[in-house]
Design an enzyme around this catalytic site. Sequence first.
Site, PDB file in Angstrom:
ATOM      1  N   SER A   1       0.831  -1.197   0.000  1.00 18.62           N
ATOM      2  CA  SER A   1       0.000   0.000   0.000  1.00 18.62           C
ATOM      3  C   SER A   1       0.868   1.250   0.000  1.00 18.62           C
ATOM      4  O   SER A   1       1.978   1.247   0.552  1.00 18.62           O
ATOM      5  CB  SER A   1      -0.845  -0.033   1.267  1.00 18.62           C
TER       6      SER A   1
ATOM      7  N   TYR B   1      -1.875  -0.839  11.016  1.00 18.78           N
ATOM      8  CA  TYR B   1      -2.163  -1.426   9.698  1.00 18.78           C
ATOM      9  C   TYR B   1      -0.987  -1.195   8.754  1.00 18.78           C
ATOM     10  O   TYR B   1      -0.490  -2.119   8.107  1.00 18.78           O
ATOM     11  CB  TYR B   1      -3.450  -0.814   9.102  1.00 18.78           C
TER      12      TYR B   1
ATOM     13  N   LYS C   1       1.960  -3.770   6.683  1.00 22.63           N
ATOM     14  CA  LYS C   1       2.387  -3.753   5.274  1.00 22.63           C
ATOM     15  C   LYS C   1       3.902  -3.568   5.188  1.00 22.63           C
ATOM     16  O   LYS C   1       4.579  -4.223   4.388  1.00 22.63           O
ATOM     17  CB  LYS C   1       1.676  -2.636   4.498  1.00 22.63           C
TER      18      LYS C   1
HETATM   19  N1  LIG Z   1      -8.755  -0.989  -0.813  1.00 23.16           N
HETATM   20  C1  LIG Z   1      -7.738  -0.213  -0.477  1.00 23.16           C
HETATM   21  O1  LIG Z   1      -7.903   1.005  -0.293  1.00 23.16           O
HETATM   22  C2  LIG Z   1      -6.358  -0.779  -0.351  1.00 23.16           C
HETATM   23  C3  LIG Z   1      -5.249   0.079  -0.502  1.00 23.16           C
HETATM   24  C4  LIG Z   1      -3.979  -0.448  -0.367  1.00 23.16           C
HETATM   25  C5  LIG Z   1      -3.803  -1.808  -0.088  1.00 23.16           C
HETATM   26  N2  LIG Z   1      -4.887  -2.603   0.056  1.00 23.16           N
HETATM   27  C6  LIG Z   1      -4.666  -4.028   0.372  1.00 23.16           C
HETATM   28  O2  LIG Z   1      -5.199  -4.828  -0.679  1.00 23.16           O
HETATM   29  C7  LIG Z   1      -5.721  -6.045  -0.155  1.00 23.16           C
HETATM   30  C8  LIG Z   1      -7.145  -6.223  -0.645  1.00 23.16           C
HETATM   31  O3  LIG Z   1      -7.904  -5.096  -0.251  1.00 23.16           O
HETATM   32  P1  LIG Z   1      -9.465  -4.991  -0.536  1.00 23.16           P
HETATM   33  O4  LIG Z   1      -9.773  -3.551  -0.638  1.00 23.16           O
HETATM   34  O5  LIG Z   1      -9.877  -5.888  -1.629  1.00 23.16           O
HETATM   35  O6  LIG Z   1     -10.012  -5.512   0.864  1.00 23.16           O
HETATM   36  P2  LIG Z   1     -11.234  -6.474   1.180  1.00 23.16           P
HETATM   37  O7  LIG Z   1     -11.441  -6.438   2.647  1.00 23.16           O
HETATM   38  O8  LIG Z   1     -12.399  -6.147   0.311  1.00 23.16           O
HETATM   39  O9  LIG Z   1     -10.662  -7.894   0.742  1.00 23.16           O
HETATM   40  C9  LIG Z   1      -9.807  -8.645   1.561  1.00 23.16           C
HETATM   41  C10 LIG Z   1     -10.358 -10.060   1.635  1.00 23.16           C
HETATM   42  O10 LIG Z   1      -9.497 -10.860   2.441  1.00 23.16           O
HETATM   43  C11 LIG Z   1     -10.308 -11.694   3.265  1.00 23.16           C
HETATM   44  N3  LIG Z   1      -9.494 -12.046   4.430  1.00 23.16           N
HETATM   45  C12 LIG Z   1      -9.033 -11.226   5.402  1.00 23.16           C
HETATM   46  N4  LIG Z   1      -8.307 -11.917   6.283  1.00 23.16           N
HETATM   47  C13 LIG Z   1      -8.297 -13.207   5.869  1.00 23.16           C
HETATM   48  C14 LIG Z   1      -7.715 -14.399   6.362  1.00 23.16           C
HETATM   49  N5  LIG Z   1      -6.998 -14.416   7.490  1.00 23.16           N
HETATM   50  N6  LIG Z   1      -7.896 -15.537   5.670  1.00 23.16           N
HETATM   51  C15 LIG Z   1      -8.618 -15.543   4.538  1.00 23.16           C
HETATM   52  N7  LIG Z   1      -9.199 -14.450   4.023  1.00 23.16           N
HETATM   53  C16 LIG Z   1      -9.038 -13.293   4.684  1.00 23.16           C
HETATM   54  C17 LIG Z   1     -11.546 -10.850   3.570  1.00 23.16           C
HETATM   55  O11 LIG Z   1     -12.661 -11.634   3.922  1.00 23.16           O
HETATM   56  C18 LIG Z   1     -11.752 -10.120   2.263  1.00 23.16           C
HETATM   57  O12 LIG Z   1     -12.618 -10.820   1.393  1.00 23.16           O
HETATM   58  C19 LIG Z   1      -5.577  -5.951   1.356  1.00 23.16           C
HETATM   59  O13 LIG Z   1      -4.411  -6.638   1.743  1.00 23.16           O
HETATM   60  C20 LIG Z   1      -5.425  -4.466   1.619  1.00 23.16           C
HETATM   61  O14 LIG Z   1      -4.683  -4.196   2.785  1.00 23.16           O
HETATM   62  C21 LIG Z   1      -6.156  -2.132  -0.092  1.00 23.16           C
HETATM   63  O1  LIG Z   2     -15.629  10.306   5.039  1.00 19.78           O
HETATM   64  C1  LIG Z   2     -14.534  10.676   4.625  1.00 19.78           C
HETATM   65  C2  LIG Z   2     -13.509   9.760   4.289  1.00 19.78           C
HETATM   66  C3  LIG Z   2     -12.302  10.253   3.853  1.00 19.78           C
HETATM   67  N1  LIG Z   2     -12.098  11.584   3.728  1.00 19.78           N
HETATM   68  C4  LIG Z   2     -10.807  12.095   3.253  1.00 19.78           C
HETATM   69  O2  LIG Z   2     -10.543  11.563   1.975  1.00 19.78           O
HETATM   70  C5  LIG Z   2      -9.138  11.341   1.804  1.00 19.78           C
HETATM   71  C6  LIG Z   2      -8.914   9.905   1.415  1.00 19.78           C
HETATM   72  O3  LIG Z   2      -9.269   9.078   2.512  1.00 19.78           O
HETATM   73  P1  LIG Z   2      -9.489   7.507   2.406  1.00 19.78           P
HETATM   74  O4  LIG Z   2     -10.416   7.175   1.283  1.00 19.78           O
HETATM   75  O5  LIG Z   2      -9.854   7.012   3.769  1.00 19.78           O
HETATM   76  O6  LIG Z   2      -8.048   6.995   1.956  1.00 19.78           O
HETATM   77  P2  LIG Z   2      -6.626   7.100   2.657  1.00 19.78           P
HETATM   78  O7  LIG Z   2      -6.726   7.660   4.017  1.00 19.78           O
HETATM   79  O8  LIG Z   2      -5.730   7.795   1.692  1.00 19.78           O
HETATM   80  O9  LIG Z   2      -6.223   5.578   2.839  1.00 19.78           O
HETATM   81  C7  LIG Z   2      -6.539   4.581   1.851  1.00 19.78           C
HETATM   82  O10 LIG Z   2      -5.486   4.494   0.947  1.00 19.78           O
HETATM   83  C8  LIG Z   2      -4.271   3.998   1.514  1.00 19.78           C
HETATM   84  C9  LIG Z   2      -3.241   4.015   0.417  1.00 19.78           C
HETATM   85  O11 LIG Z   2      -3.552   3.135  -0.563  1.00 19.78           O
HETATM   86  C10 LIG Z   2      -4.513   2.612   2.080  1.00 19.78           C
HETATM   87  O12 LIG Z   2      -3.351   2.100   2.632  1.00 19.78           O
HETATM   88  C11 LIG Z   2      -5.568   2.682   3.141  1.00 19.78           C
HETATM   89  O13 LIG Z   2      -5.824   1.367   3.606  1.00 19.78           O
HETATM   90  C12 LIG Z   2      -6.812   3.242   2.550  1.00 19.78           C
HETATM   91  O14 LIG Z   2      -7.770   3.400   3.571  1.00 19.78           O
HETATM   92  C13 LIG Z   2      -8.495  11.715   3.170  1.00 19.78           C
HETATM   93  O15 LIG Z   2      -8.003  13.009   3.092  1.00 19.78           O
HETATM   94  C14 LIG Z   2      -9.658  11.661   4.155  1.00 19.78           C
HETATM   95  O16 LIG Z   2      -9.526  12.519   5.238  1.00 19.78           O
HETATM   96  C15 LIG Z   2     -13.096  12.494   4.033  1.00 19.78           C
HETATM   97  O17 LIG Z   2     -12.899  13.695   3.912  1.00 19.78           O
HETATM   98  N2  LIG Z   2     -14.294  12.004   4.465  1.00 19.78           N
END
Ligand SMILES: NC(=O)c1ccc[n+]([C@@H]2O[C@H](COP(=O)([O-])OP(=O)(O)OC[C@H]3O[C@@H](n4cnc5c(N)ncnc54)[C@H](O)[C@@H]3O)[C@@H](O)[C@H]2O)c1
Ligand SMILES: O=c1ccn([C@@H]2O[C@H](COP(=O)(O)OP(=O)(O)O[C@H]3O[C@H](CO)[C@@H](O)[C@H](O)[C@H]3O)[C@@H](O)[C@H]2O)c(=O)[nH]1
Length: 404
Positions: A187, A211, A215
Amino acid sequence: MTKNINIGPLVRLQSLTPRSPWHQCLRTNTNCLHELETECKRKNRSFLVGSCEMGSSVEQSILVTGGAGFIGTHTVVQLLKEGFKVSIIDNLDNSVIEAVERVRELVGPDLSKKLDFTEGDLRNKGDIEKLFSKQRFDAVIHFAGLKAVGESVVNPRRYFDNNLVGTINLYETMAKYNCKMMVFSSSATVYGQPEKIPCMEDFELKAMNPYGRTKLFLEEIAKDIQRAESEWRIVLLRYFNPVGAHESGRIGEDPKGIPNNLMPYIQQVAVGRLPELNVYGTDYPTKDGSAVRDYIHVMDLADGHIAALRKLFDDPKIGCTAYNLGTGRGTSVLEMVTAFEKASGKKIPIKLCARRPGDATEVYASTEKAEKELGWKAKYGVDEMCRDQWNWANNNPWGYQKKP
Ligand SMILES: NC(=O)c1ccc[n+]([C@@H]2O[C@H](COP(=O)([O-])OP(=O)(O)OC[C@H]3O[C@@H](n4cnc5c(N)ncnc54)[C@H](O)[C@@H]3O)[C@@H](O)[C@H]2O)c1
Ligand SMILES: O=c1ccn([C@@H]2O[C@H](COP(=O)(O)OP(=O)(O)O[C@H]3O[C@H](CO)[C@@H](O)[C@H](O)[C@H]3O)[C@@H](O)[C@H]2O)c(=O)[nH]1
């Protein structure tokens, strides 16, 4: 012959054995092409070099952990379309089985046959072992993990247990079954509040919450494993802010409870589930005072995983390498609200609030390395992200659930 699979050019040939008369594709070392050609001619079989796409190489089998989740479902659709066989393991902690059913519906009955789903938890080594003991995997895409920043601050042990223990179990089992290729979901959070933007992959890394620390630790663990056993190939993908949904509107993000992230929150305001959006921070030193992020369409992200897999299969020298997946463009919270209003035709009432603790001011990616080395570049802009997010929300105001 099979000992050379996964290196060198693609070869398509009619099976050399009469028992299996179908065509096969395999990747082979250039040195054995001549040998293969001679053998094919001798048995009167056809032999074509480079005649098919990487994705169609026969039944490369990918284990997708967390494949029922937001990014997982979108990636699985693309993997199946590219000809991979896919096995999902997910404990459904943050997802529902309906999402997997929708993936099947999207790819159709034929490709669905190449998808299987196991409900299992990476924290139980036995659940992973069961999968590896019954089939061979060429690579693993590891999405499974918990991702809510606020929850990780309140309950860090849950995050260390789930994200760290789960991943270590996975590496152990992969090593045991000699599957040593992984694409890992990292991330942009590993950049913390970057001193410069755009973020480059070689910047110093620092986490700002538990969190983020999972990572960061997992990136370090991956590097150590690869350093100790050079046959491992690991790609660390640092996602920026994934948003949007599949263009069909059948799959999308469906967070449980009140959304933490901006776009799912806006979406729930648009469909009337929440009254207004809190805009956290209006005094940042940015173009309009709100914080800036690099939003990336989830379908671009999905394609980034295919590019990363290709890199793993094609480049024996990849080692353990990190790539940013972003667009390289920064968009403020207020700009995102305006873009969503335009796409949906809905007014999003906002409430201007204080900054959210721990938030960075402005973060966006340098995309050069991914472009150059993975041959991948994001195609979609903010308008398409909002269009597809709205299409998903409008068609599924309660996500995968029925209205309560
Ligand atoms: N969505 C974002 O903003 C974002 C940004 C950066 C990184 N990531 C990373 O990408 C990955 C996927 O994110 P996402 O947005 O699809 O999240 P998500 O929660 O929609 O998907 C993650 C999935 O993993 C499953 N899971 C969690 N723990 C588990 C375990 N111990 N065993 C088996 N399954 C398990 C959950 O049930 C879920 O379906 C995550 O590792 C997250 O940290 C997400
Ligand atoms: O109700 C809300 C939610 C978010 N924000 C703002 O929107 C921006 C983006 O926020 P958010 O969508 O929560 O994303 P990030 O805080 O940038 O974090 C996301 O993006 C990261 C980088 O990929 C990941 O690691 C995190 O898990 C994921 O939550 C930030 O300035 C927040 O303060 C608002 O103003 N109102």
